[in-house]
Design a protein around this motif. Structure first.
Motif, PDB file in Angstrom:
ATOM      1  N   TYR A   1      29.124  41.201  -6.670  1.00  0.00           N
ATOM      2  CA  TYR A   1      28.022  41.913  -6.012  1.00  0.00           C
ATOM      3  C   TYR A   1      26.690  41.590  -6.685  1.00  0.00           C
ATOM      4  CZ  TYR A   1      25.062  45.953  -4.860  1.00  0.00           C
ATOM      5  OH  TYR A   1      24.023  46.760  -4.489  1.00  0.00           O
TER       6      TYR A   1
ATOM      7  N   THR B   1      25.628  38.061  -6.005  1.00  0.00           N
ATOM      8  CA  THR B   1      25.075  37.948  -4.655  1.00  0.00           C
ATOM      9  C   THR B   1      23.607  38.345  -4.640  1.00  0.00           C
ATOM     10  OG1 THR B   1      27.233  38.509  -3.771  1.00  0.00           O
ATOM     11  CG2 THR B   1      25.374  38.662  -2.252  1.00  0.00           C
TER      12      THR B   1
ATOM     13  N   GLN C   1      33.803  37.636  -0.897  1.00  0.00           N
ATOM     14  CA  GLN C   1      33.880  39.088  -0.726  1.00  0.00           C
ATOM     15  C   GLN C   1      34.787  39.525   0.408  1.00  0.00           C
ATOM     16  OE1 GLN C   1      29.861  41.055  -1.567  1.00  0.00           O
ATOM     17  NE2 GLN C   1      29.337  38.889  -1.466  1.00  0.00           N
TER      18      GLN C   1
ATOM     19  N   ARG D   1      34.638  42.543  -8.752  1.00  0.00           N
ATOM     20  CA  ARG D   1      33.913  42.831  -7.515  1.00  0.00           C
ATOM     21  C   ARG D   1      32.448  43.159  -7.805  1.00  0.00           C
ATOM     22  NH1 ARG D   1      36.082  44.494  -2.689  1.00  0.00           N
ATOM     23  NH2 ARG D   1      38.242  43.862  -2.412  1.00  0.00           N
TER      24      ARG D   1
ATOM     25  N   LEU E   1      29.618  49.722  -0.737  1.00  0.00           N
ATOM     26  CA  LEU E   1      28.976  48.786  -1.642  1.00  0.00           C
ATOM     27  C   LEU E   1      29.462  47.370  -1.361  1.00  0.00           C
ATOM     28  CD1 LEU E   1      26.963  48.958  -4.003  1.00  0.00           C
ATOM     29  CD2 LEU E   1      28.901  48.643  -5.527  1.00  0.00           C
ATOM     30  N   ASN E   2      30.759  47.261  -1.070  1.00  0.00           N
ATOM     31  CA  ASN E   2      31.303  45.947  -0.725  1.00  0.00           C
ATOM     32  C   ASN E   2      30.657  45.421   0.554  1.00  0.00           C
ATOM     33  OD1 ASN E   2      33.736  44.414   0.899  1.00  0.00           O
ATOM     34  ND2 ASN E   2      33.577  43.858  -1.261  1.00  0.00           N
TER      35      ASN E   2
ATOM     36  N   GLY F   1      27.213  44.198  -0.196  1.00  0.00           N
ATOM     37  CA  GLY F   1      27.299  42.879  -0.830  1.00  0.00           C
ATOM     38  C   GLY F   1      27.472  41.787   0.194  1.00  0.00           C
TER      39      GLY F   1
END
Lengths: 254, 381
Positions: free
Chosen positions: B212, B215, B280, B208, B55-56, B59
């Motif tokens: 996300y 973004t 990020q 975080r 997921l990071n 993002g």
């Protein structure tokens, strides 16, 4: 400065002693030329006579080496292309130059837009639909208004570009061999279109096709080697011994 | 005759071959609906199915897709191939990086300064204490740099490959300059070890997730902005400039203003992308201004499909996922793969994936329909 004052009709375009030289080659050599307001003039001449260079100077594409070009009293040699266009000179190019990825409707809208700066174009509200519809009618493209213009036939592209020039609503229309590659029927229709435009525009036509010249011409100017050779009605010019010499001479060489 | 630049025609045009025959208004509604659907999917579904690590990554790649949108605007629509978007990306990244580096107790300055014996904060750092200033700077500094550069270049009618070369040269100048400024911005090491934003720990799971979501919202905003610019008369003029710039002058437009404006917008978008990416990854260094990175950005757009905004986003996300998957398992192979991708796009997919779907996909669909009809006939007989 110019001294000859217009007498009866106002002169829209005055050219004096115009010289354009490319690395020493003089495409135009001391040309004197003028157009009355509302006139339809045809310019002919053998290849290399300087016809297209004349249009290049009139639209700001080429800067003259020497001479003076006044349009509605303003000196064109100091203006950029888009400024000249906004001032009221529209040009139809020799080979059709339309925006291939835009459809005819969009091509016309782009030319019709009355405010051509960045922010008015981005934020301005305008309703050009009726004008576009009328123009599409004039250039016979009503049924092809939504296909990319690159897919039109050659003749249709020529017509579209004529439409784009009309859309700019110029005071002076420059048409550079606008019937090249057209069928006889299309040529004749184009001639009629030009005749009708001549009622409220000043038009300068450059042409090779003599049948077409005869159809539309009122007054003909013959250029040769960058200078004026003679001027007069189609019949006068056709029978002028210098014109015959120039054309036959160039045929012999060609 | 020159083959059409791309099969793309700007919005609102339906050709007879297309299956969906919607009015422009309905098309816009459909597009807005799809956009909302994708947003909801990204915000609510993906976090549930993807691991935190993936997921990071998603993002980050979505942040990169904002640069891609800008490149699509200037290259795909306006024909200006910039090989220097990394500069603007890094300027945005540095702007936020400086703000993050200044999240310190009163009177202290970022630690790296002590390495070079600097005891007082350089003057240009001071405004970055303010978040509002930073937020504006992230967009505005790259946009202003691009306006100045763009104006000088475009006004002199430098375009095509010469424009590309100049932008690449700019990248090298900026790269070398930033690399050399240890005492001002920590030179080649860049800015790193960020901890808090708005006094919240940026490495916490909640933060975080918030980053996300932010973004995604910025991608949507950037998309809407580019969509606005590329539709309507303004967008038509961009396409006209791309296809025949000298002709546009004879239509009465001065292309300079149009080109400078979109170049500045693309730079501003790159700045936003750089800031979100920095947030990020936790680091911004002159590497973001390296020549290869700026070229990679162009490849994302080429793969996804220029002159289609959605293609830019898809290209950025797909190419980067491919990169991360491949370099996890075969670290050596990525560069070959990237070269191959570029070849593939040049040889087979000149209009990218989206362009391919638009042309070939439609043909395949027609073939499929014909085949189904034939099948139906034979089964009847």
């Amino acid at each position: 400065m110019l001294t000859a004052a217009p007498i009866a009709t106002r002169q829209i375009l005055q050219i004096q002693d115009l010289t354009v030289s490319f690395d020493g080659f003089k495409a135009l050599n001391g040309l004197n030329f003028s157009l009355d307001e509302g006139e339809l003039r045809v310019v002919i001449g053998p290849n290399g006579a300087g016809k297209t260079t004349l249009l290049d100077v009139l639209t700001g594409k080429v800067r003259p080496t020497k001479g003076c070009v006044l349009f509605k009293g303003k000196d064109l040699t100091k203006l950029k292309e888009h400024q000249i266009s906004v001032l009221g000179i529209g040009r139809k190019f020799q080979t059709p130059r339309i925006y291939q990825n835009l459809n005819p409707r969009e091509n016309l809208e782009l030319s019709l837009n009355p405010h051509k700066e960045v922010f008015p174009t981005l934020f301005g509200r305008r309703d050009l639909r009726d004008k576009v519809d009328a123009l599409l009618e004039t250039i016979h493209l009503v049924h092809k208004d939504r296909i990319p213009a690159g897919l039109l036939s050659h003749g249709e592209k020529q017509w579209l570009e004529i439409g784009m020039v009309i859309a700019q609503d110029p005071d002076l229309l420059l048409l550079d061999e606008c019937v090249a590659g057209m069928t006889d029927k299309e040529t004749e229709a184009t001639g009629e279109l030009i005749q009708s435009l001549a009622k409220n525009h000043t038009i300068l036509v450059i042409e090779h096709d003599m049948v077409f010249v005869r159809q539309i011409a009122r007054k003909v100017t013959v250029l040769h080697q960058g200078a004026l050779l003679c001027e007069g009605s189609f019949e006068e010019v056709k029978n002028d011994p210098r014109v015959i010499e120039v054309y036959l001479g160039s045929h012999k060489r060609g | 005759m020159k083959v059409l630049h791309s099969p793309h025609t700007p919005d609102g045009i339906t050709t007879p071959a297309q299956g969906l025959d919607l009015s422009p208004r309905n098309k816009l509604l459909l597009e807005a609906g799809v956009l909302m659907g994708v947003l909801l999917l990204l915000i609510f579904v993906f976090p549930a199915v993807l691991s935190g690590f993936r997921l990071n990554l998603l993002g980050r790649f979505l942040a990169l897709s904002i640069v891609a949108l800008g490149i699509d605007l200037i290259w795909g629509y306006t024909g200006m191939l910039s090989l220097g978007q990394g500069v603007f990306f890094a300027l945005g990244g540095y702007a936020l990086g400086m703000h993050l580096s200044l999240q310190l107790p009163d009177g202290r300055i970022p630690e790296f300064f002590s390495l070079y014996g600097v005891t007082e904060l350089p003057w240009f750092w001071r405004p970055f204490y303010s978040f509002s200033f930073t937020a504006i700077a992230i967009f505005l500094i790259p946009a202003l740099v691009a306006s100045a550069l763009g104006y000088l270049v475009v006004r002199n009618r430098i375009r095509g490959v010469y424009f590309s070369i100049l932008t690449q040269a700019t990248t090298i100048i900026f790269f070398n300059f930033f690399n050399g400024q240890q005492r001002l911005i920590n030179g080649t090491n860049g800015l790193t070890s960020f901890t808090t934003l708005f006094d919240l720990n940026i490495n916490s799971a909640e933060m975080r997730f918030a980053i996300y979501v932010a973004t995604i919202l910025f991608v949507a905003l950037a998309y809407v902005l580019c969509r606005y610019l590329t539709s309507g008369l303004f967008g038509r003029i961009l396409v006209a400039i791309r296809d025949d710039e000298p002709r546009v002058r004879f239509s009465g437009y001065d292309p300079t203003g149009f080109k400078v404006l979109v170049f500045a917008v693309a730079a501003g978008l790159a700045g936003i992308a750089g800031a979100l990416f920095t947030l990020q990854t936790g680091i911004i260094s002159p590497n973001a201004m390296s020549v290869p990175f700026s070229i990679e950005m162009v490849i994302w757009v080429a793969v996804g499909g220029r002159s289609s905004l959605i293609g830019a986003v898809i290209g950025a996300v797909l190419v980067n996922f491919a990169k991360s998957l491949l370099s996890e398992s075969f670290p050596e192979i990525w560069l070959f793969f990237q070269g191959g991708l570029f070849l593939l796009v040049v040889m087979v997919l000149p209009d990218g994936l989206v362009g391919w779907v638009r042309t070939q996909g439609r043909q395949l669909w027609i073939i499929f329909q014909l085949w189904r009809r034939r099948l139906a006939k034979t089964s009847l007989a």
